[in-house]
Design a protein around this motif. Sequence first.
Motif, mmCIF file in Angstrom:
data_model
loop_
_atom_site.group_PDB
_atom_site.id
_atom_site.type_symbol
_atom_site.label_atom_id
_atom_site.label_comp_id
_atom_site.label_asym_id
_atom_site.label_seq_id
_atom_site.Cartn_x
_atom_site.Cartn_y
_atom_site.Cartn_z
ATOM 1 N N ALA A 1 0.772 -1.348 -0.232
ATOM 2 C CA ALA A 1 0.045 0.000 -0.012
ATOM 3 C C ALA A 1 0.731 1.316 -0.033
ATOM 4 N N LEU A 2 2.166 1.087 0.474
ATOM 5 C CA LEU A 2 3.084 2.253 0.759
ATOM 6 C C LEU A 2 3.363 2.849 -0.859
ATOM 7 N N ASP A 3 3.345 1.546 -1.620
ATOM 8 C CA ASP A 3 3.639 2.100 -3.154
ATOM 9 C C ASP A 3 2.660 2.812 -4.118
ATOM 10 N N ILE A 4 1.451 2.648 -3.538
ATOM 11 C CA ILE A 4 0.184 3.263 -4.416
ATOM 12 C C ILE A 4 0.501 4.672 -4.775
ATOM 13 N N GLU A 5 0.940 5.393 -3.798
ATOM 14 C CA GLU A 5 1.176 6.966 -3.977
ATOM 15 C C GLU A 5 2.107 7.413 -5.094
ATOM 16 N N PRO A 6 3.394 6.573 -4.813
ATOM 17 C CA PRO A 6 4.602 6.675 -5.849
ATOM 18 C C PRO A 6 4.153 6.198 -7.186
ATOM 19 N N LEU A 7 3.424 5.191 -7.257
ATOM 20 C CA LEU A 7 2.904 4.689 -8.547
ATOM 21 C C LEU A 7 1.940 5.570 -9.186
ATOM 22 N N ALA A 8 1.220 6.207 -8.543
ATOM 23 C CA ALA A 8 0.025 7.195 -8.948
ATOM 24 C C ALA A 8 0.804 8.516 -9.418
ATOM 25 N N ARG A 9 1.940 8.686 -8.885
ATOM 26 C CA ARG A 9 2.743 10.050 -9.348
ATOM 27 C C ARG A 9 3.329 9.582 -10.707
ATOM 28 N N LEU A 10 3.875 8.409 -10.826
ATOM 29 C CA LEU A 10 4.374 8.049 -11.947
ATOM 30 C C LEU A 10 3.674 8.081 -13.137
ATOM 31 N N LEU A 11 2.412 7.633 -12.977
ATOM 32 C CA LEU A 11 1.263 7.459 -13.883
ATOM 33 C C LEU A 11 0.594 8.567 -14.066
ATOM 34 N N GLY A 12 1.000 9.782 -13.447
ATOM 35 C CA GLY A 12 0.553 11.177 -13.752
ATOM 36 C C GLY A 12 1.300 11.792 -14.977
ATOM 37 N N GLN A 13 2.258 11.009 -15.403
ATOM 38 C CA GLN A 13 3.206 11.710 -16.617
ATOM 39 C C GLN A 13 2.703 11.104 -17.931
ATOM 40 N N GLU A 14 2.444 12.210 -18.705
ATOM 41 C CA GLU A 14 2.026 12.276 -20.017
ATOM 42 C C GLU A 14 2.670 11.273 -20.942
ATOM 43 N N VAL A 15 4.039 10.975 -20.709
ATOM 44 C CA VAL A 15 4.672 10.154 -21.881
ATOM 45 C C VAL A 15 4.248 8.718 -21.347
ATOM 46 N N ILE A 16 3.897 8.344 -20.439
ATOM 47 C CA ILE A 16 3.589 6.888 -20.078
ATOM 48 C C ILE A 16 2.294 6.598 -20.991
ATOM 49 N N TRP A 17 1.463 7.409 -20.999
ATOM 50 C CA TRP A 17 0.078 7.121 -21.563
ATOM 51 C C TRP A 17 0.324 7.407 -23.136
ATOM 52 N N SER A 18 1.293 8.035 -23.550
ATOM 53 C CA SER A 18 1.323 8.348 -24.885
ATOM 54 C C SER A 18 2.044 6.918 -25.739
ATOM 55 N N GLN A 19 2.572 6.329 -24.975
ATOM 56 C CA GLN A 19 2.891 4.937 -25.517
ATOM 57 C C GLN A 19 1.684 3.872 -25.592
ATOM 58 N N GLY A 20 0.506 4.225 -25.201
ATOM 59 C CA GLY A 20 -0.741 3.322 -25.526
ATOM 60 C C GLY A 20 -0.877 2.674 -24.287
ATOM 61 N N PHE A 21 -0.353 3.233 -22.891
ATOM 62 C CA PHE A 21 -0.503 2.494 -21.798
ATOM 63 C C PHE A 21 -2.326 2.381 -21.196
ATOM 64 N N SER A 22 -2.862 1.345 -21.125
ATOM 65 C CA SER A 22 -4.183 1.225 -20.745
ATOM 66 C C SER A 22 -5.048 2.011 -21.611
ATOM 67 N N ASP A 23 -5.236 1.868 -22.978
ATOM 68 C CA ASP A 23 -5.985 2.983 -23.576
ATOM 69 C C ASP A 23 -7.486 2.266 -23.636
ATOM 70 N N SER A 24 -7.840 1.336 -22.859
ATOM 71 C CA SER A 24 -9.016 0.732 -22.699
ATOM 72 C C SER A 24 -10.054 1.388 -21.778
ATOM 73 N N GLU A 25 -9.726 2.384 -21.370
ATOM 74 C CA GLU A 25 -10.467 3.301 -20.225
ATOM 75 C C GLU A 25 -9.606 4.614 -20.182
ATOM 76 N N ALA A 26 -10.794 5.525 -19.671
ATOM 77 C CA ALA A 26 -10.148 7.065 -19.631
ATOM 78 C C ALA A 26 -8.979 7.298 -18.872
ATOM 79 N N ARG A 27 -7.930 7.988 -19.346
ATOM 80 C CA ARG A 27 -7.025 8.161 -18.456
ATOM 81 C C ARG A 27 -7.274 8.956 -17.198
ATOM 82 N N PRO A 28 -7.082 8.597 -15.824
ATOM 83 C CA PRO A 28 -7.318 9.365 -14.784
ATOM 84 C C PRO A 28 -6.461 10.501 -14.609
ATOM 85 N N VAL A 29 -7.337 11.399 -14.010
ATOM 86 C CA VAL A 29 -6.559 12.675 -13.835
ATOM 87 C C VAL A 29 -6.777 13.126 -12.318
ATOM 88 N N GLY A 30 -5.718 13.625 -12.029
ATOM 89 C CA GLY A 30 -5.631 14.057 -10.451
ATOM 90 C C GLY A 30 -5.301 12.889 -9.279
#
Length: 210
Positions: free
Chosen positions: A26-55
């Motif tokens: 559970a301690l890793d949830i917050e730092p992983l969420a911060r990584l996933l907040g970066q546009e470049v990760i989603w631009s590679q097609g990461f999880s485009d089966s659902e809307a990109r979470p914001v915030g």
Amino acid sequence: MALLIPDTLPSLETVTGRFVLAPFTALDIEPLARLLGQEVIWSQGFSDSEARPVGEVELTAFVERRFSGLQIFSVYQKLPEGQSRFVGTTGITSYDGGTECVKIGRTVLDPQLWGAKVNHEVKITLLDWLFSCGAGRIECDVDARNQRSLSSLVRFGFTAEGTRRRSSRNLQGLWRDFVILSLLTEEWPGLRPRVLAALSGQDAAGLLGV
């Protein structure tokens, strides 16, 4: 050798000692969420089966939904004076004892380390451990449009077996195709020296792209 994946994952040091794979908590949830907040990760097609979470709230909920409950490793970079920092995840999404098949995924790595051979090094450690647990087949699937990941995995030594067509819809409702790749326990002893050579810079052609 029967496949036996422990309920509690171990901590594993990578071959160079630069990184440690530790059980995701559970301690890793917050730092992983911060990584996933970066546009470049989603631009590679990461999880485009659902809307990109914001915030923060949406990103945290996304991580809890997609990562918690799976057997996932957190990847930590070792720093001086015994310190370390969270740089991503990788792990198991499913496995079948009868077929000795393990499906891997949920790989997310800090874009600041892309090109630093991190994914390559982490994959060696993950595969070493899974084959030692009795895995006979390691499987992953990649969106057919992600040619960068596909070519990297094939260069590493995975075999592209075919395409699962019309597998799922993306956010726009369009059907996605996935390429199925695998690596077998019989192949790993002969392949491992080559991937280690690539890691040390002797054969850069075999490196995973991220």
